[in-house]
Design a protein around this motif. Structure first.
Motif, PDB file in Angstrom:
ATOM      1  N   HIS A  54       0.847  -1.191   0.000  1.00 18.99           N
ATOM      2  CA  HIS A  54       0.000   0.000   0.000  1.00 18.99           C
ATOM      3  C   HIS A  54       0.885   1.244   0.000  1.00 18.99           C
ATOM      4  N   THR A  74      -4.751   6.654   1.486  1.00 20.48           N
ATOM      5  CA  THR A  74      -4.257   5.988   0.274  1.00 20.48           C
ATOM      6  C   THR A  74      -3.862   6.967  -0.824  1.00 20.48           C
ATOM      7  N   ILE A  75      -2.694   6.749  -1.417  1.00 22.01           N
ATOM      8  CA  ILE A  75      -2.324   7.450  -2.648  1.00 22.01           C
ATOM      9  C   ILE A  75      -2.545   6.480  -3.813  1.00 22.01           C
ATOM     10  N   GLU A  76      -2.014   5.264  -3.668  1.00 20.96           N
ATOM     11  CA  GLU A  76      -2.170   4.245  -4.697  1.00 20.96           C
ATOM     12  C   GLU A  76      -2.156   2.897  -3.975  1.00 20.96           C
ATOM     13  N   SER A  77      -3.134   2.043  -4.261  1.00 24.81           N
ATOM     14  CA  SER A  77      -3.208   0.812  -3.462  1.00 24.81           C
ATOM     15  C   SER A  77      -2.535  -0.381  -4.133  1.00 24.81           C
ATOM     16  N   PHE A  78      -2.160  -0.243  -5.411  1.00 21.42           N
ATOM     17  CA  PHE A  78      -1.523  -1.321  -6.168  1.00 21.42           C
ATOM     18  C   PHE A  78      -2.310  -2.623  -6.051  1.00 21.42           C
ATOM     19  N   ARG A  79      -3.594  -2.499  -6.263  1.00 23.15           N
ATOM     20  CA  ARG A  79      -4.451  -3.659  -6.090  1.00 23.15           C
ATOM     21  C   ARG A  79      -4.146  -4.764  -7.091  1.00 23.15           C
ATOM     22  N   TYR A 116       9.024   2.979  -5.924  1.00 19.03           N
ATOM     23  CA  TYR A 116       7.660   3.358  -6.293  1.00 19.03           C
ATOM     24  C   TYR A 116       7.397   3.073  -7.778  1.00 19.03           C
ATOM     25  N   HIS A 120       4.682   0.659  -9.536  1.00 22.35           N
ATOM     26  CA  HIS A 120       3.736   1.298 -10.445  1.00 22.35           C
ATOM     27  C   HIS A 120       3.709   0.588 -11.802  1.00 22.35           C
ATOM     28  N   ASP A 123       2.221  -2.867 -11.598  1.00 22.63           N
ATOM     29  CA  ASP A 123       0.769  -2.699 -11.506  1.00 22.63           C
ATOM     30  C   ASP A 123       0.156  -2.380 -12.871  1.00 22.63           C
ATOM     31  N   GLU A 124       0.927  -1.694 -13.711  1.00 18.72           N
ATOM     32  CA  GLU A 124       0.459  -1.322 -15.053  1.00 18.72           C
ATOM     33  C   GLU A 124       0.722  -2.422 -16.086  1.00 18.72           C
TER      34      GLU A 124
END
Ligand SMILES: [Zn+2]
Length: 250
Positions: A54, A74-79, A116, A120, A123-124
């Motif tokens: 997280h 939360t800024i980005e949860s990287f779900r 980070y 990121h 995640d993408e």
């Protein structure tokens, strides 16, 4: 003292019935351990912000020992990382490398940014192997054992063909390679790509694609290099390898 940091959860352990201790890698303070009281309770306001990977703003009381979490946002949860077992394995390995290579409360903003960006781009859905390779290459200098990739270690030549010497820590040209009987034969593409990965900005990830055969060679060089200089195999790396075998069978 109240501290406010931008951070990413790199480790989490349960503490007692209801609490969690999380390790944050923060932009402002480096690695910090924080106690999140009640985070395991189903309705805790800390349950989302204490999940592995997280990324958020964290407010905690900072003293000599563990920080005490007061607030998280939360800024980005990287779900997508957490929901994919393969991506989780890659991210866990990156996080463990970061953990091993850093001490508590030593800020390193470039490393925070690199970490980070790695999450990121995982995640993408960018190529996870390339992301991991870039992270591993850049971590070599954090650990303090960056290899020589620009010229021959022995004579300084930049032309010719090169072998990789684990023992000497970098490239040896064809005229000097004899000095290390255990040198690894590598293709010219590998010599070039190792250098590219080491110096490349993670933001330019979209511009690079690597052939499977080359990836395999890079994996061998990095595995041997890490084994020699770090001396241990990380748990998460073993797991990653098992996952790789599973994936091949699918
Ligand atoms: Zn040479």
């Amino acid at each position: 003292m109240l501290a406010k940091c931008e951070g990413i959860v790199i480790r989490t352990i349960d503490y007692g019935e209801t609490n969690k201790i999380i390790t944050l890698y923060t932009r402002e303070a480096g690695k910090v351990g924080v106690m999140a009281r009640g985070a395991k309770k189903p309705n805790s306001r800390f349950s989302a912000v204490t999940q592995l990977f997280h990324f958020g703003h964290y407010l905690f009381l900072s003293g000599r020992g563990l920080g005490q979490l007061q607030q998280g946002e939360t800024i980005e949860s990287f779900r997508s990382i957490r929901e994919d077992i393969f991506l989780t394995a890659y991210a866990s390995y990156i996080a463990e490398l970061l953990d091993k290579g850093t001490e508590e409360r030593k800020p390193h903003e470039a490393l925070f940014n690199l970490f980070y960006q790695s999450l990121h781009y995982l995640d993408e859905q960018y190529d996870p192997e390339v992301i991991v390779n870039i992270f591993e290459m850049k971590m070599l200098s954090v650990f303090g054992f960056a290899p020589e990739l620009n010229r021959c270690l022995n004579c300084g030549a930049q032309d010719g063909s090169f072998a990789f010497s684990i023992r000497e820590g970098g490239l040896l040209c064809h005229r000097c390679e004899e000095i290390d009987p255990y040198r690894m034969k590598i293709s010219p593409a590998v010599a070039r790509i190792l250098r590219v990965l080491y110096y490349m900005d993670m933001d330019r990830l979209g511009t690079i694609s690597i052939k499977d055969a080359t990836k395999k060679e890079i994996r061998q060089v990095l595995d041997a290099y890490y084994e020699e200089y770090l001396g241990i195999e990380l748990k998460t790396k073993r797991f990653l390898r098992q996952m790789g075998k599973m994936k091949d069978q699918l």
